[in-house]
Design a protein around this motif. Sequence first.
Motif, mmCIF file in Angstrom:
data_model
loop_
_atom_site.group_PDB
_atom_site.id
_atom_site.type_symbol
_atom_site.label_atom_id
_atom_site.label_comp_id
_atom_site.label_asym_id
_atom_site.label_seq_id
_atom_site.Cartn_x
_atom_site.Cartn_y
_atom_site.Cartn_z
ATOM 1 N N ILE A 151 6.670 69.725 9.372
ATOM 2 C CA ILE A 151 5.905 68.492 9.563
ATOM 3 C C ILE A 151 6.596 67.368 8.800
ATOM 4 C CG2 ILE A 151 3.693 69.733 9.800
ATOM 5 C CD1 ILE A 151 3.034 68.808 6.925
ATOM 6 N N SER A 152 6.160 66.137 9.062
ATOM 7 C CA SER A 152 6.613 64.981 8.295
ATOM 8 C C SER A 152 5.388 64.239 7.798
ATOM 9 C CB SER A 152 7.474 64.059 9.161
ATOM 10 O OG SER A 152 8.610 64.741 9.668
ATOM 11 N N LEU A 153 5.600 63.269 6.920
ATOM 12 C CA LEU A 153 4.511 62.420 6.446
ATOM 13 C C LEU A 153 4.829 60.977 6.814
ATOM 14 C CD1 LEU A 153 3.703 63.883 2.892
ATOM 15 C CD2 LEU A 153 2.500 64.271 5.050
ATOM 16 N N PHE A 154 3.825 60.279 7.363
ATOM 17 C CA PHE A 154 3.977 58.879 7.749
ATOM 18 C C PHE A 154 2.814 58.112 7.134
ATOM 19 C CE2 PHE A 154 3.117 55.371 10.775
ATOM 20 C CZ PHE A 154 4.348 54.715 10.678
ATOM 21 N N HIS A 155 3.134 57.279 6.111
ATOM 22 C CA HIS A 155 2.093 56.580 5.348
ATOM 23 C C HIS A 155 1.024 57.555 4.848
ATOM 24 C CE1 HIS A 155 3.919 52.799 6.299
ATOM 25 N NE2 HIS A 155 3.635 52.859 7.596
ATOM 26 N N GLY A 156 1.469 58.715 4.400
ATOM 27 C CA GLY A 156 0.555 59.703 3.846
ATOM 28 C C GLY A 156 -0.114 60.595 4.871
ATOM 29 N N LYS A 157 0.015 60.257 6.162
ATOM 30 C CA LYS A 157 -0.583 61.059 7.229
ATOM 31 C C LYS A 157 0.413 62.094 7.741
ATOM 32 C CE LYS A 157 -4.436 58.600 7.518
ATOM 33 N NZ LYS A 157 -5.753 59.165 7.168
ATOM 34 N N ILE A 158 -0.095 63.247 8.131
ATOM 35 C CA ILE A 158 0.758 64.282 8.702
ATOM 36 C C ILE A 158 1.205 63.851 10.089
ATOM 37 C CG2 ILE A 158 0.809 66.654 9.564
ATOM 38 C CD1 ILE A 158 -1.223 67.353 7.360
ATOM 39 N N SER A 159 2.506 63.858 10.330
ATOM 40 C CA SER A 159 3.041 63.559 11.656
ATOM 41 C C SER A 159 3.937 64.719 12.082
ATOM 42 C CB SER A 159 3.820 62.242 11.664
ATOM 43 O OG SER A 159 4.975 62.327 10.859
ATOM 44 N N ILE A 160 3.912 65.001 13.391
ATOM 45 C CA ILE A 160 4.631 66.171 13.900
ATOM 46 C C ILE A 160 5.354 65.788 15.185
ATOM 47 C CG2 ILE A 160 4.432 68.627 14.455
ATOM 48 C CD1 ILE A 160 1.635 68.597 13.224
ATOM 49 N N SER A 161 6.665 65.845 15.169
ATOM 50 C CA SER A 161 7.470 65.527 16.346
ATOM 51 C C SER A 161 7.428 66.674 17.341
ATOM 52 C CB SER A 161 8.918 65.254 15.938
ATOM 53 O OG SER A 161 9.518 66.458 15.465
ATOM 54 N N VAL A 162 7.993 66.458 18.520
ATOM 55 C CA VAL A 162 8.027 67.513 19.541
ATOM 56 C C VAL A 162 8.764 68.740 19.018
ATOM 57 C CG1 VAL A 162 8.915 68.144 21.810
ATOM 58 C CG2 VAL A 162 7.830 65.923 21.486
ATOM 59 N N GLU A 163 9.901 68.519 18.384
ATOM 60 C CA GLU A 163 10.680 69.634 17.841
ATOM 61 C C GLU A 163 9.889 70.373 16.770
ATOM 62 O OE1 GLU A 163 14.955 70.473 15.587
ATOM 63 O OE2 GLU A 163 14.390 68.435 16.186
ATOM 64 N N GLN A 164 9.238 69.619 15.904
ATOM 65 C CA GLN A 164 8.433 70.237 14.848
ATOM 66 C C GLN A 164 7.244 70.995 15.425
ATOM 67 O OE1 GLN A 164 7.768 66.631 12.603
ATOM 68 N NE2 GLN A 164 9.145 67.316 10.959
ATOM 69 N N GLN A 165 6.657 70.472 16.494
ATOM 70 C CA GLN A 165 5.533 71.155 17.126
ATOM 71 C C GLN A 165 5.949 72.539 17.611
ATOM 72 O OE1 GLN A 165 3.533 68.697 20.113
ATOM 73 N NE2 GLN A 165 3.921 66.876 18.892
ATOM 74 N N GLN A 166 7.120 72.623 18.206
ATOM 75 C CA GLN A 166 7.615 73.918 18.684
ATOM 76 C C GLN A 166 7.838 74.871 17.517
ATOM 77 O OE1 GLN A 166 11.113 72.675 20.827
ATOM 78 N NE2 GLN A 166 9.986 72.170 22.691
ATOM 79 N N LYS A 167 8.403 74.363 16.423
ATOM 80 C CA LYS A 167 8.652 75.197 15.244
ATOM 81 C C LYS A 167 7.337 75.642 14.610
ATOM 82 C CE LYS A 167 11.718 73.792 12.300
ATOM 83 N NZ LYS A 167 12.453 72.886 11.380
ATOM 84 N N LEU A 168 6.365 74.734 14.566
ATOM 85 C CA LEU A 168 5.090 75.045 13.937
ATOM 86 C C LEU A 168 4.336 76.104 14.738
ATOM 87 C CD1 LEU A 168 3.356 74.101 11.501
ATOM 88 C CD2 LEU A 168 2.172 72.576 13.073
ATOM 89 N N ARG A 169 4.401 75.995 16.063
ATOM 90 C CA ARG A 169 3.724 76.975 16.921
ATOM 91 C C ARG A 169 4.350 78.369 16.786
ATOM 92 N NH1 ARG A 169 0.287 74.559 20.564
ATOM 93 N NH2 ARG A 169 0.596 72.326 20.934
ATOM 94 N N SER A 170 5.661 78.413 16.554
ATOM 95 C CA SER A 170 6.351 79.702 16.501
ATOM 96 C C SER A 170 6.415 80.267 15.085
ATOM 97 C CB SER A 170 7.764 79.566 17.073
ATOM 98 O OG SER A 170 8.520 78.640 16.296
ATOM 99 N N LEU A 171 5.840 79.567 14.113
ATOM 100 C CA LEU A 171 5.885 80.018 12.738
ATOM 101 C C LEU A 171 5.148 81.351 12.593
ATOM 102 C CD1 LEU A 171 6.596 79.459 9.761
ATOM 103 C CD2 LEU A 171 4.478 78.114 9.595
ATOM 104 N N LYS A 172 5.829 82.343 12.026
ATOM 105 C CA LYS A 172 5.257 83.680 11.859
ATOM 106 C C LYS A 172 5.015 83.959 10.387
ATOM 107 C CE LYS A 172 5.712 84.585 16.274
ATOM 108 N NZ LYS A 172 4.531 84.645 17.166
ATOM 109 N N PHE A 173 3.993 84.767 10.122
ATOM 110 C CA PHE A 173 3.668 85.143 8.750
ATOM 111 C C PHE A 173 3.697 86.659 8.635
ATOM 112 C CE2 PHE A 173 1.735 81.073 9.532
ATOM 113 C CZ PHE A 173 2.001 80.358 8.365
ATOM 114 N N ASP A 174 4.054 87.134 7.454
ATOM 115 C CA ASP A 174 4.024 88.576 7.211
ATOM 116 C C ASP A 174 2.585 89.055 7.183
ATOM 117 O OD1 ASP A 174 6.759 88.640 6.962
ATOM 118 O OD2 ASP A 174 6.711 88.280 4.796
ATOM 119 N N THR A 175 2.304 90.213 7.794
ATOM 120 C CA THR A 175 0.959 90.770 7.818
ATOM 121 C C THR A 175 0.927 92.096 7.074
ATOM 122 O OG1 THR A 175 1.457 91.845 9.937
ATOM 123 C CG2 THR A 175 0.418 89.680 10.008
#
Length: 216
Positions: free
Chosen positions: A192-216
């Motif tokens: 993610i990025s921050l824009f004036h303190g707000k969370i902003s998410i570009s198209v590329e970041q959206q794809q990365k965020l959706r595919s983010l995996k966590f150990d279970t």
Amino acid sequence: MKLEQVIEFMPESIRRLIGRQTFLPGEAIVRKGDRADHVYILTKGSTRVSNEFATGQRYTFAQQNTPDLIGDLEVLAGQEFYSTTNEAQTACETIVMSADTFMQWMRRDNHFACAIAQMLAAKMYPTSNENGRIKFQPSIQRLQRYLVRRLDEAPSELFVLHSNRQQIADDIGTSIKTVNRGVNKLRETGFISLFHGKISISVEQQQKLRSLKFDT
């Protein structure tokens, strides 16, 4: 029979006993700990359902949309006080009645009683399932799931989240301090990025965020 149809064919004896009330965004329709002496039928708008704890932490765990009932669970369970706070997320219109009128309508109208039973079952199952699961998720995973859900609600090539950190903390059941740590971690790793303190998410970041995996 759906709730809208049940309301349309409401017995005249009940219709004389109900009222209508409007709530602006942020106004509490019911508040945890207040006496559970009224039931509301949400006929327009959406609400946020949250629980507040002695530590001061608030956890928003559900959203109610039209048509739905507020306060019905407490009245049917014979509880004296509301168990959660339910506040208007958008401008809301409601039908309001006393607890006695609600129970009277239930006894007189089998269609109404059936509609209430079905709505309670549909409302409680997914909520209880999610509440049992979310406690065991790491806070950063909850934040990631929350951001993906918000992305799904308002798709955009450059998504900007206008909720403040307190609202995010309420929605995922954690503290502002924990949210800030999660935001910083996701920013440092490029999700993610921050824009004036707000969370902003570009198209590329959206794809990365959706595919983010966590150990279970």
